[in-house]
Design an enzyme around this catalytic site. Structure first.
Site, PDB file in Angstrom:
ATOM      1  N   ARG A   1       0.839  -1.192   0.000  1.00 26.50           N
ATOM      2  CA  ARG A   1       0.000   0.000   0.000  1.00 26.50           C
ATOM      3  C   ARG A   1       0.876   1.245   0.000  1.00 26.50           C
ATOM      4  O   ARG A   1       1.905   1.296   0.680  1.00 26.50           O
ATOM      5  CB  ARG A   1      -0.907   0.031   1.237  1.00 26.50           C
ATOM      6  CG  ARG A   1      -2.115  -0.891   1.164  1.00 26.50           C
ATOM      7  CD  ARG A   1      -3.125  -0.432   0.111  1.00 26.50           C
ATOM      8  NE  ARG A   1      -4.297  -1.275   0.010  1.00 26.50           N
ATOM      9  CZ  ARG A   1      -4.431  -2.313  -0.815  1.00 26.50           C
ATOM     10  NH1 ARG A   1      -3.431  -2.641  -1.610  1.00 26.50           N
ATOM     11  NH2 ARG A   1      -5.552  -3.007  -0.856  1.00 26.50           N
ATOM     12  N   ASP A  59       4.112  -0.279  -7.093  1.00 31.54           N
ATOM     13  CA  ASP A  59       2.823  -0.577  -7.715  1.00 31.54           C
ATOM     14  C   ASP A  59       1.708   0.159  -6.981  1.00 31.54           C
ATOM     15  O   ASP A  59       0.548   0.079  -7.379  1.00 31.54           O
ATOM     16  CB  ASP A  59       2.561  -2.090  -7.688  1.00 31.54           C
ATOM     17  CG  ASP A  59       1.314  -2.475  -8.464  1.00 31.54           C
ATOM     18  OD1 ASP A  59       1.203  -2.074  -9.648  1.00 31.54           O
ATOM     19  OD2 ASP A  59       0.442  -3.169  -7.898  1.00 31.54           O
ATOM     20  N   GLU A 105      -2.916   7.547  -4.784  1.00 28.90           N
ATOM     21  CA  GLU A 105      -3.161   6.939  -6.090  1.00 28.90           C
ATOM     22  C   GLU A 105      -4.616   6.972  -6.550  1.00 28.90           C
ATOM     23  O   GLU A 105      -4.891   6.844  -7.746  1.00 28.90           O
ATOM     24  CB  GLU A 105      -2.690   5.486  -6.095  1.00 28.90           C
ATOM     25  CG  GLU A 105      -3.574   4.543  -5.255  1.00 28.90           C
ATOM     26  CD  GLU A 105      -3.084   3.097  -5.272  1.00 28.90           C
ATOM     27  OE1 GLU A 105      -1.901   2.862  -5.010  1.00 28.90           O
ATOM     28  OE2 GLU A 105      -3.909   2.213  -5.532  1.00 28.90           O
ATOM     29  N   HIS A 154      -1.035   0.054  -9.872  1.00 27.65           N
ATOM     30  CA  HIS A 154      -1.709  -0.921  -8.989  1.00 27.65           C
ATOM     31  C   HIS A 154      -2.254  -2.104  -9.807  1.00 27.65           C
ATOM     32  O   HIS A 154      -3.457  -2.396  -9.776  1.00 27.65           O
ATOM     33  CB  HIS A 154      -2.842  -0.250  -8.199  1.00 27.65           C
ATOM     34  CG  HIS A 154      -3.125  -0.934  -6.896  1.00 27.65           C
ATOM     35  ND1 HIS A 154      -3.331  -0.255  -5.721  1.00 27.65           N
ATOM     36  CD2 HIS A 154      -3.234  -2.248  -6.575  1.00 27.65           C
ATOM     37  CE1 HIS A 154      -3.566  -1.115  -4.737  1.00 27.65           C
ATOM     38  NE2 HIS A 154      -3.509  -2.347  -5.239  1.00 27.65           N
TER      39      HIS A 154
HETATM   40  P1  NAD Z   1      -1.640 -11.470   4.611  1.00 25.67           P
HETATM   41  O1  NAD Z   1      -2.642 -11.029   5.618  1.00 25.67           O
HETATM   42  O2  NAD Z   1      -1.656 -12.887   4.173  1.00 25.67           O
HETATM   43  O3  NAD Z   1      -0.173 -11.135   5.146  1.00 25.67           O
HETATM   44  C1  NAD Z   1       0.196  -9.933   5.737  1.00 25.67           C
HETATM   45  C2  NAD Z   1       1.323 -10.241   6.699  1.00 25.67           C
HETATM   46  O4  NAD Z   1       1.854  -9.014   7.177  1.00 25.67           O
HETATM   47  C3  NAD Z   1       0.876 -11.044   7.933  1.00 25.67           C
HETATM   48  O5  NAD Z   1       1.702 -12.175   8.105  1.00 25.67           O
HETATM   49  C4  NAD Z   1       1.047 -10.060   9.075  1.00 25.67           C
HETATM   50  O6  NAD Z   1       1.387 -10.686  10.309  1.00 25.67           O
HETATM   51  C5  NAD Z   1       2.170  -9.206   8.541  1.00 25.67           C
HETATM   52  N1  NAD Z   1       2.338  -7.918   9.205  1.00 25.67           N
HETATM   53  C6  NAD Z   1       1.411  -7.163   9.834  1.00 25.67           C
HETATM   54  N2  NAD Z   1       1.982  -6.041  10.300  1.00 25.67           N
HETATM   55  C7  NAD Z   1       3.295  -6.096   9.944  1.00 25.67           C
HETATM   56  C8  NAD Z   1       4.404  -5.236  10.155  1.00 25.67           C
HETATM   57  N3  NAD Z   1       4.276  -4.094  10.811  1.00 25.67           N
HETATM   58  N4  NAD Z   1       5.599  -5.597   9.642  1.00 25.67           N
HETATM   59  C9  NAD Z   1       5.754  -6.766   8.972  1.00 25.67           C
HETATM   60  N5  NAD Z   1       4.738  -7.622   8.771  1.00 25.67           N
HETATM   61  C10 NAD Z   1       3.527  -7.285   9.251  1.00 25.67           C
HETATM   62  O7  NAD Z   1      -1.806 -10.488   3.380  1.00 25.67           O
HETATM   63  P2  NAD Z   1      -1.280 -10.712   1.902  1.00 25.67           P
HETATM   64  O8  NAD Z   1      -2.313 -11.420   1.116  1.00 25.67           O
HETATM   65  O9  NAD Z   1       0.084 -11.247   1.941  1.00 25.67           O
HETATM   66  O10 NAD Z   1      -1.294  -9.204   1.376  1.00 25.67           O
HETATM   67  C11 NAD Z   1      -0.403  -8.235   1.870  1.00 25.67           C
HETATM   68  C12 NAD Z   1      -0.807  -6.871   1.384  1.00 25.67           C
HETATM   69  O11 NAD Z   1      -0.622  -6.790  -0.027  1.00 25.67           O
HETATM   70  C13 NAD Z   1      -2.304  -6.545   1.551  1.00 25.67           C
HETATM   71  O12 NAD Z   1      -2.607  -6.052   2.823  1.00 25.67           O
HETATM   72  C14 NAD Z   1      -2.546  -5.522   0.494  1.00 25.67           C
HETATM   73  O13 NAD Z   1      -2.306  -4.252   1.056  1.00 25.67           O
HETATM   74  C15 NAD Z   1      -1.482  -5.784  -0.537  1.00 25.67           C
HETATM   75  N6  NAD Z   1      -2.012  -6.246  -1.840  1.00 25.67           N
HETATM   76  C16 NAD Z   1      -1.667  -5.568  -2.953  1.00 25.67           C
HETATM   77  C17 NAD Z   1      -2.105  -5.999  -4.199  1.00 25.67           C
HETATM   78  C18 NAD Z   1      -1.728  -5.295  -5.460  1.00 25.67           C
HETATM   79  O14 NAD Z   1      -2.333  -5.546  -6.511  1.00 25.67           O
HETATM   80  N7  NAD Z   1      -0.745  -4.431  -5.467  1.00 25.67           N
HETATM   81  C19 NAD Z   1      -2.933  -7.104  -4.285  1.00 25.67           C
HETATM   82  C20 NAD Z   1      -3.264  -7.780  -3.117  1.00 25.67           C
HETATM   83  C21 NAD Z   1      -2.793  -7.353  -1.891  1.00 25.67           C
HETATM   84  C1  COI Z   2      -5.938  -5.908  -2.994  1.00 24.91           C
HETATM   85  O1  COI Z   2      -6.464  -6.982  -3.334  1.00 24.91           O
HETATM   86  O2  COI Z   2      -5.848  -5.566  -1.805  1.00 24.91           O
HETATM   87  C2  COI Z   2      -5.410  -5.015  -4.015  1.00 24.91           C
HETATM   88  O3  COI Z   2      -4.570  -4.210  -3.713  1.00 24.91           O
HETATM   89  C3  COI Z   2      -5.960  -5.102  -5.398  1.00 24.91           C
HETATM   90  C4  COI Z   2      -6.722  -3.872  -5.805  1.00 24.91           C
HETATM   91  C5  COI Z   2      -7.552  -4.149  -7.030  1.00 24.91           C
HETATM   92  C6  COI Z   2      -7.581  -3.273  -4.732  1.00 24.91           C
END
Ligand code: NAD
Ligand code: COI
Length: 328
Positions: A233, A257, A262, A294
């Site tokens: 994020r 990304d 954004e 993104h």
């Molecule tokens: P997840 O919940 O499986 O994993 C997140 C991990 O972060 C957990 O293990 C948690 O304990 C850890 N965490 C929490 N606070 C922390 C800290 N201060 N320092 C280090 N680790 C910490 O989530 P995920 O599916 O792995 O997704 C992670 C993030 O990716 C989401 O929250 C979302 O913001 C982002 N995301 C982005 C996209 C994209 O298209 N760019 C898509 C999906 C998710």
């Molecule tokens: C998420 O799944 O959290 C993402 O960042 C993807 C976006 C389309 C909101």
């Protein structure tokens, strides 16, 4: 049962239609995001399906409660743009799609890093002028680097597998240790990760505690010439501090990304328009930055799962009062 989905793109439509047919449930599709002005259009439905990176309107859950809606299901992972306390107070269940395709995001984050390591921006610029020389843009090899993974959840773990495949040394920080990774001894303290990593890749959720986690102070602790990758994020990074460090050469590059402001830029066609965000304009001018709008999630596998799993969750909550994807 009748659902309404907001911010529906053309590439999602067929998956909504397939699900609707298979389940015999009507799903109305709206192109617009949920805003304070259109939130009242949810009246008459049993579930609302959302997807947006900007904040949901303040009045969302009050309106949903007044309309007797029981569940708000988002088609994505991150829930940092949802007021979960408000949802609870108004008796609305919130579900997300925690694992539509962690590898989609992990693969993309490594891809963008590789672009930086091999100076692709610089070569593309040169080649656009029919300049095909090599020097002086010598690349760097990922397999010789130490990668620091912040967050070893689903995406962080998928990224670790890829980095290991390249032969990189992986260290990680997460307040909650994964038992398998613990056995491998990859966990270090946050400060050690900042100091030792050649690449720092962010895979944790955006929380108030981690707002601008990457800032002037944490950057000063990093190795000279380190790289940052952020597919998590935008709010995790103080972009002005990052731009400064990229300009001064303290950091060698950043693959981003996500960007903290954004919502009004990414996934919009702004051709011919002036972007008012000066920090963003400075950021995208830099040769040692790869910015993408993104799209780490954006694969065929992910899109189908995002649509169908969110709809399954909404149906499950209505039928049973709960779901394995309930956000607590
Ligand atoms: P997840 O919940 O499986 O994993 C997140 C991990 O972060 C957990 O293990 C948690 O304990 C850890 N965490 C929490 N606070 C922390 C800290 N201060 N320092 C280090 N680790 C910490 O989530 P995920 O599916 O792995 O997704 C992670 C993030 O990716 C989401 O929250 C979302 O913001 C982002 N995301 C982005 C996209 C994209 O298209 N760019 C898509 C999906 C998710
Ligand atoms: C998420 O799944 O959290 C993402 O960042 C993807 C976006 C389309 C909101």
């Amino acid at each position: 049962m009748k659902f309404v989905a907001f911010n529906v793109r053309e590439d999602e439509r067929r998956y909504f239609e397939e699900w609707s047919k298979e389940n015999g449930i009507e799903v109305s599709l709206k192109k617009e995001e949920i805003t304070p002005d259109n939130v009242s259009e949810t009246v008459g439905y049993d579930a609302v399906i959302g997807l947006q990176t900007g904040l949901y309107p303040d009045n969302l859950f009050k309106e949903l409660s007044d309309a007797n809606i029981k569940v708000f299901s988002v088609r994505n992972v991150g829930v940092d743009n949802i007021n979960l306390d408000d949802a609870k107070q108004n008796g609305i269940a919130v579900t997300n799609v925690p694992a539509y395709s962690p590898s989609a995001i992990a693969e993309f984050s490594v891809t963008q890093l590789l672009q930086l390591l091999r100076n692709q921006n610089l070569f593309r610029k040169r080649m656009a002028k029919q300049d095909y020389r090599w020097a002086p843009f010598v690349g760097k090899e990922l397999g010789k680097m130490t990668v620091g993974v912040m967050g070893t959840g689903r995406i962080g773990r998928a990224a670790i597998q890829i980095y290991k495949g390249f032969g990189a040394k992986v260290i990680a920080y997460d307040p909650f240790h994964n038992p398998e990774l613990e056995k491998e001894g990859i966990y270090v303290e946050k400060e050690d990760l900042l100091k030792k990593a050649d690449v720092i890749t962010l895979h944790m959720p955006a929380t108030d505690d981690d707002y601008h986690f990457i800032n002037e102070k944490t950057i000063s602790m990093m190795k000279d010439g380190a790289y940052i990758v952020n597919t998590a994020r935008g709010s995790l990074i103080d972009t002005s501090a990052l731009v400064e460090a990229l300009r001064s050469g303290k950091l060698a590059g950043a693959a981003l990304d996500t960007y903290e402001n954004e919502a009004s830029i990414f996934n919009h066609d702004l051709e011919g328009q002036e972007i008012e965000d000066e920090t963003f304009k400075e950021l995208i001018k830099l040769d040692n930055v790869v910015v993408s709008p993104h799209i780490a999630f954006y694969t065929n596998v992910a899109v189908e799962n995002m649509v169908k799993i969110s709809l399954n969750s909404a149906k499950e909550v209505i039928e049973t009062g709960t779901s394995s994807t309930l956000v607590k």
